[in-house]
Scaffold this motif. Structure first.
Motif, PDB file in Angstrom:
ATOM      1  N   VAL A 197       0.843  -1.283  -0.007  1.00  0.00           N
ATOM      2  CA  VAL A 197      -0.158  -0.050  -0.028  1.00  0.00           C
ATOM      3  C   VAL A 197       0.959   1.177   0.039  1.00  0.00           C
ATOM      4  O   VAL A 197       1.680   1.412   0.783  1.00  0.00           O
ATOM      5  N   TYR A 198       0.507   2.217  -0.914  1.00  0.00           N
ATOM      6  CA  TYR A 198       1.039   3.780  -1.023  1.00  0.00           C
ATOM      7  C   TYR A 198      -0.006   4.386  -0.066  1.00  0.00           C
ATOM      8  O   TYR A 198      -1.091   4.551  -0.691  1.00  0.00           O
ATOM      9  N   PHE A 199       0.619   5.289   0.654  1.00  0.00           N
ATOM     10  CA  PHE A 199      -0.681   6.139   1.407  1.00  0.00           C
ATOM     11  C   PHE A 199      -0.254   7.369   0.851  1.00  0.00           C
ATOM     12  O   PHE A 199       0.832   8.170   0.832  1.00  0.00           O
ATOM     13  N   ALA A 200      -1.279   7.922  -0.038  1.00  0.00           N
ATOM     14  CA  ALA A 200      -0.970   9.108  -0.935  1.00  0.00           C
ATOM     15  C   ALA A 200      -1.698  10.265   0.070  1.00  0.00           C
ATOM     16  O   ALA A 200      -2.953  10.171   0.011  1.00  0.00           O
ATOM     17  N   ARG A 260      -9.324  15.742  -3.213  1.00  0.00           N
ATOM     18  CA  ARG A 260      -8.903  16.230  -4.346  1.00  0.00           C
ATOM     19  C   ARG A 260      -7.842  15.212  -4.977  1.00  0.00           C
ATOM     20  O   ARG A 260      -7.722  15.522  -6.368  1.00  0.00           O
ATOM     21  N   PHE A 261      -7.349  14.220  -4.388  1.00  0.00           N
ATOM     22  CA  PHE A 261      -6.439  13.404  -5.139  1.00  0.00           C
ATOM     23  C   PHE A 261      -7.153  12.539  -6.286  1.00  0.00           C
ATOM     24  O   PHE A 261      -6.619  12.426  -7.136  1.00  0.00           O
ATOM     25  N   LEU A 262      -8.396  12.201  -5.947  1.00  0.00           N
ATOM     26  CA  LEU A 262      -9.113  11.358  -6.670  1.00  0.00           C
ATOM     27  C   LEU A 262      -9.326  12.030  -8.057  1.00  0.00           C
ATOM     28  O   LEU A 262      -9.442  11.473  -9.298  1.00  0.00           O
ATOM     29  N   THR A 263      -9.721  13.220  -8.102  1.00  0.00           N
ATOM     30  CA  THR A 263      -9.895  14.341  -9.090  1.00  0.00           C
ATOM     31  C   THR A 263      -8.462  14.400  -9.925  1.00  0.00           C
ATOM     32  O   THR A 263      -8.437  14.316 -11.185  1.00  0.00           O
ATOM     33  N   GLY A 280      -8.183   0.302 -10.371  1.00  0.00           N
ATOM     34  CA  GLY A 280      -9.373   0.957  -9.606  1.00  0.00           C
ATOM     35  C   GLY A 280      -9.007   0.508  -8.052  1.00  0.00           C
ATOM     36  O   GLY A 280     -10.061   0.629  -7.226  1.00  0.00           O
ATOM     37  N   GLN A 281      -7.774   0.437  -7.715  1.00  0.00           N
ATOM     38  CA  GLN A 281      -7.561   0.039  -6.219  1.00  0.00           C
ATOM     39  C   GLN A 281      -6.981   1.250  -5.651  1.00  0.00           C
ATOM     40  O   GLN A 281      -5.923   1.344  -4.815  1.00  0.00           O
ATOM     41  N   VAL A 282      -7.780   2.355  -5.625  1.00  0.00           N
ATOM     42  CA  VAL A 282      -7.612   3.657  -4.955  1.00  0.00           C
ATOM     43  C   VAL A 282      -8.705   4.062  -4.070  1.00  0.00           C
ATOM     44  O   VAL A 282      -9.853   4.111  -4.346  1.00  0.00           O
TER      45      VAL A 282
END
Length: 349
Positions: A197-200, A260-263, A280-282
């Motif tokens: 997992v990367y934590f963004a 906002r990261f999803l956008t 799609g694993q965000v």
């Protein structure tokens, strides 16, 4: 308008004890040992609590929101559905950790707390906090809250200090139960089989946390492996990254803390180089009314580890989000189940 809040919280007794303490003639009835080993004399009755650091606000709120007299951060308008109106409007006096000015002594004096509670963490200047306690003339407790495992003992201590032992014990038991259930489901997964997992963090996802950071502990507790094998250098964390570095790490899953990261990843095609984005694993950590992942850390992590374990390993940890979220919000926040909009909380509305 009918209230959306159930009342698991105890009814308040008359404020006579408050008046007595403020005039300096109330008896000190008990001595507690806080989580740093300090012996603290506690008033016989406590109705007014100063949460000296951000994580203490949700801690006290869960036990009895009516005893908070100040805030160290503002709530967002969208939090109003889950936070009592009288708490939404409390004065914001400042904070000792995170971003923002230190507590305002004049606002604190007007709030007239009977007891002060602070977060004990290596990055905080404990002597400065204790000086505030002395200036206010209040006893002061320090509690450990960096890790979710700290919360049961912290709840029990604060519950004892403010006269709400029964409720605090119930909340502590719920956290222990959540941790046990998740651990039983995912704890035995071999290291080589854990989802990476990367934590963004932030709107562009280019800030993150090292694996040892308490800000990212939900990942490990939910059975994931944080791809950032580094050591945290400062309390705030937020290690700077480049997209090329993230591509090299090639995580299975991205956990984000900012909508906002999803956008951003939808408008920047460079992120499609990441398998997690293409597949799609965000997943965006919920934030209402307290951030499930942290900033400030809170008991919401007991819900977050269940949610994220289900996202990572649905076959190992099946989970009824609608039932569990409504039940958790009723117990910890006193919100009636019918008033909890699960789709909105999870960003699916």
């Amino acid at each position: 308008m009918q209230s959306v809040f159930r009342s698991p919280f105890p009814s308040h007794r008359p404020l006579l004890a408050t008046a007595l303490i403020l005039t300096g003639i109330a008896a000190q009835a008990a001595e507690l040992v806080d989580m740093t080993g300090r012996h603290v004399q506690i008033p016989d009755q406590v109705d007014r609590v100063f949460a000296a650091t951000p994580p203490i606000v949700p801690l006290v709120y869960a036990i009895d929101p009516g005893k908070l007299v100040t805030l160290s951060f503002p709530f967002k308008p969208e939090d109003a559905a889950y936070i009592r109106p009288e708490v939404m409007n409390l004065p914001i006096v400042g904070r000792y950790t995170g971003e923002g000015p230190p507590p305002n002594p004049e606002l604190l004096a007007r709030a007239a707390p009977q007891i002060s509670i602070a977060w004990d963490i290596p990055f905080i200047d404990a002597r400065r906090v204790e000086e505030t306690f002395r200036t206010l003339g209040t006893p002061g407790l320090f509690v450990h809250l960096a890790r979710l495992a700290d919360y049961p003992a912290a709840l029990e201590l604060v519950g004892q200090a403010i006269g709400e032992e029964v409720r605090a014990t119930r909340l502590a038991s719920a956290i222990r139960d959540a941790m046990t259930r998740v651990e039983q489901a995912v704890g035995a997964i071999p290291d080589g089989e854990r989802k990476r997992v990367y934590f963004a963090e932030g709107p562009d996802g280019l800030l993150t946390e090292c694996a040892d950071s308490f800000h990212a502990e939900v990942i490990g507790l939910a059975g994931g492996e944080n791809v950032m094998d580094c050591k945290t250098q400062a309390m705030c964390g937020r290690e700077k990254m480049t997209l090329d570095q993230i591509k090299t790490l090639d995580p299975d899953v991205i956990l984000a803390d900012d909508a906002r990261f999803l956008t951003h990843i939808k408008t920047d095609p460079a992120w499609n180089a990441l398998r997690a984005v293409r597949e799609g694993q965000v997943h965006l950590g919920p934030t209402k009314p307290f951030n499930w992942l942290g900033r400030p850390p809170s008991f919401m992590r007991a819900l977050a580890i269940q949610w994220f374990a289900n996202r990572l390993y649905p076959e190992r940890f099946p989970w009824d989000a609608d039932l569990e979220i409504k039940s958790f919000y009723e117990l910890f926040l006193g919100v009636k189940p019918e008033a909890v909009d699960v789709r909105d909380i999870l960003g699916q509305g």
